[in-house]
Scaffold this active site. Structure first.
Site, PDB file in Angstrom:
ATOM      1  N   LEU A  22       0.839  -1.197   0.000  1.00 48.12           N
ATOM      2  CA  LEU A  22       0.000   0.000   0.000  1.00 48.12           C
ATOM      3  C   LEU A  22       0.872   1.244   0.000  1.00 48.12           C
ATOM      4  O   LEU A  22       0.599   2.221  -0.700  1.00 48.12           O
ATOM      5  CB  LEU A  22      -0.936  -0.004   1.204  1.00 48.12           C
ATOM      6  CG  LEU A  22      -1.808  -1.248   1.395  1.00 48.12           C
ATOM      7  CD1 LEU A  22      -2.719  -1.062   2.605  1.00 48.12           C
ATOM      8  CD2 LEU A  22      -2.622  -1.548   0.140  1.00 48.12           C
ATOM      9  N   ASP A  23       1.923   1.219   0.804  1.00 40.28           N
ATOM     10  CA  ASP A  23       2.858   2.337   0.857  1.00 40.28           C
ATOM     11  C   ASP A  23       3.540   2.557  -0.485  1.00 40.28           C
ATOM     12  O   ASP A  23       3.492   3.642  -1.067  1.00 40.28           O
ATOM     13  CB  ASP A  23       3.927   2.067   1.919  1.00 40.28           C
ATOM     14  CG  ASP A  23       3.606   2.703   3.261  1.00 40.28           C
ATOM     15  OD1 ASP A  23       2.943   3.753   3.279  1.00 40.28           O
ATOM     16  OD2 ASP A  23       4.028   2.148   4.287  1.00 40.28           O
ATOM     17  N   HIS A  24       4.209   1.539  -0.968  1.00 43.24           N
ATOM     18  CA  HIS A  24       4.991   1.685  -2.196  1.00 43.24           C
ATOM     19  C   HIS A  24       4.080   1.978  -3.387  1.00 43.24           C
ATOM     20  O   HIS A  24       4.374   2.858  -4.209  1.00 43.24           O
ATOM     21  CB  HIS A  24       5.825   0.436  -2.441  1.00 43.24           C
ATOM     22  CG  HIS A  24       6.997   0.304  -1.520  1.00 43.24           C
ATOM     23  ND1 HIS A  24       8.227   0.849  -1.800  1.00 43.24           N
ATOM     24  CD2 HIS A  24       7.122  -0.302  -0.312  1.00 43.24           C
ATOM     25  CE1 HIS A  24       9.070   0.579  -0.812  1.00 43.24           C
ATOM     26  NE2 HIS A  24       8.420  -0.113   0.102  1.00 43.24           N
TER      27      HIS A  24
END
Length: 474
Positions: free
Chosen positions: A367-369
């Site tokens: 989700l972050d990347h």
């Protein structure tokens, strides 16, 4: 190299306002079963990188007046970059991604997920639960804190409370813990967050970028983000030639390892935005900025007189890209959050659970990347559109929006043939922190840079000024 149009890439590209026809420029090279999971993580990862690469190629063409170059994305490079923090070695030392008090814990009626990597989050978690944490050990990350006895006390305390009790008690204390949703659609938070939003356009007046060798050359970016998505986005803009100046508060130290992993090509300065002097310096920087990227909770900067619309009114043509954890509407919009917590609360952890029912995780902080590459793509597209109309854009992204996309819209595709060796996408570089082994960037188009212009600088040690100040017109 497969060149058929990828449906998930089309979704990502359309979410940031791109024309679906242009996605025919994107092709992918397979690497076998990378980023294996129940959910289609590989497909999400390659699509966000593909959209970002295409946005870079489109902006380069808009600046030079040429055709959009082809985009070639290697799934092996994507898989390595999405786990970059696991591959980073600093002067011979490997990283420890999570602190002992960060993770899944049984409660009286289910599970909770905690996040206590930072010392202040660790302290708030323990205080909320009435646990004496002692003085703790370790540095700014807190990752060495929490011996076996403390872990035992936390385990015992949580087992006597319901997951909702833990969640709300810790939240009230300013800490980080969420109840693990037993399945998607179950839980206490608003769902259906959009993948990306263009909320408004600023006034005309944005400068037209001149021809250049790389898409973002000369673009000035103020980076007000932390941990992982925002810094990945601005790291990518730096790769593509932008002058990225990260701004942090002197009273909120960063985890050195996180800074090293995502600080490539950028500079780092400290400004107290709660002081008149600090805000004054920030506004001087803003007066010749092209982009502001923020990763704080909704309303945090507004209280300091730095709301997005105020920034855009002061600097016509400014692109403002905002990132948050839980989305821009709903009862959780102003809560703190990280990738691991969104996975837990959105039902991803339940889907990825093991055979004994213990909640699981995605094979990367996807989700972050993924949100980071999508945000960078949105900024690049906004700059491309500004070339034509001179207008700024206000863009919004959230980890929850990316989670909902993964759960509801990203479709599984057959595994593409190929082999995967992470070492093929790792390199070594000298830095102020000593020698670094690190992942190479996955963003690729014909003629793209192979790596960043320089290593991460020491956190907070750079001047609060643009490179070549005075040489570029406002």
């Amino acid at each position: 190299m497969a060149n058929e149009r990828d449906a998930t890439t089309v979704q990502a590209w359309k979410a940031i306002g791109g024309s679906a026809d242009l996605t025919a420029k994107v092709s992918y090279r397979g690497a076998g079963e990378v980023l294996p999971a129940v959910l289609p993580v590989r497909e999400l990862a390659r699509a966000t990188v593909g959209a970002c690469s295409l946005a870079a190629a489109e902006l380069l063409a808009a600046r030079d007046g040429g055709t959009v170059p082809g985009v070639e994305v290697d799934e092996a490079a994507v898989a390595t970059a999405f786990t970059s923090e696991r591959h980073l070695v600093v002067d011979g030392r490997a990283l420890t991604p999570f602190a002992p008090l960060s993770g899944f814990w049984r409660t009286a009626d289910g599970w909770v997920r905690t996040h206590a990597n930072y010392p202040h989050h660790r302290a708030r978690l323990l205080a909320a639960l009435g646990i004496d944490g002692g003085t703790g050990r370790g540095g700014t990350s807190g990752k060495d804190d929490g011996g076996a006895a403390l872990v035992g006390r936390l385990t015992e305390t949580l087992a006597g409370l319901t997951a909702q009790e833990v969640q709300e008690r810790v939240y009230a204390a300013g800490g980080l813990a969420v109840a693990v949703a037993p399945e998607p659609g179950r839980g206490s938070i608003t769902r259906g967050q959009p993948l990306a939003e263009t909320v408004a356009a600023g006034g005309t007046g944005g400068r037209r970028l001149s021809p250049a060798d790389v898409p973002a050359a000369g673009v000035r970016v103020l980076d007000l983000t932390r941990v992982i998505a925002g810094p990945v986005a601005t790291r990518t803009l730096a790769l593509l030639g932008a002058d990225v100046l990260r701004v942090d508060s002197p009273g909120l130290p960063e985890d050195p390892d996180s800074h090293i992993d995502t600080g490539w090509g950028k500079r780092s300065t400290l400004l107290d935005l709660d002081s008149a002097e600090g805000r004054g310096v920030f506004l001087e920087l803003l007066d010749s900025a092209d982009v502001v990227v923020t990763g704080y909770r909704p309303g945090s900067l507004d209280r300091r007189g730095l709301a997005a619309r105020e920034l855009m009114a002061r600097r016509p043509g400014l692109v403002v890209a905002q990132l948050c954890a839980w989305g821009w509407s709903g009862p959780w919009a102003d809560r703190r959050g990280f990738d691991s917590l969104v996975q837990a609360a959105r039902g991803i952890a339940a889907i990825e659970a093991d055979s004994e029912g213990r909640p699981g995780v995605l094979p990367a902080q996807a989700l972050d990347h993924g949100t980071g590459y999508l945000l960078a793509a949105g900024v690049l597209r906004a700059l491309c559109e500004r070339q034509t109309d001179g207008r700024g854009r206000l863009l919004r992204f959230s980890l929850a929006g990316t989670a909902d996309w993964l759960l509801n819209d990203v479709t599984s595709e057959p595994v593409r043939e190929g082999g995967y060796e992470a070492a093929d996408w790792l390199t070594e570089s000298a830095s102020p922190y000593g020698p670094l082994r690190h992942a190479l960037p996955p963003v690729r188009y014909e003629g793209s840079p192979g790596t960043w212009a320089g290593p991460p600088t020491r956190w907070g040690t750079d001047a609060a000024a643009w490179l070549g100040a005075g040489e570029q017109g406002a």
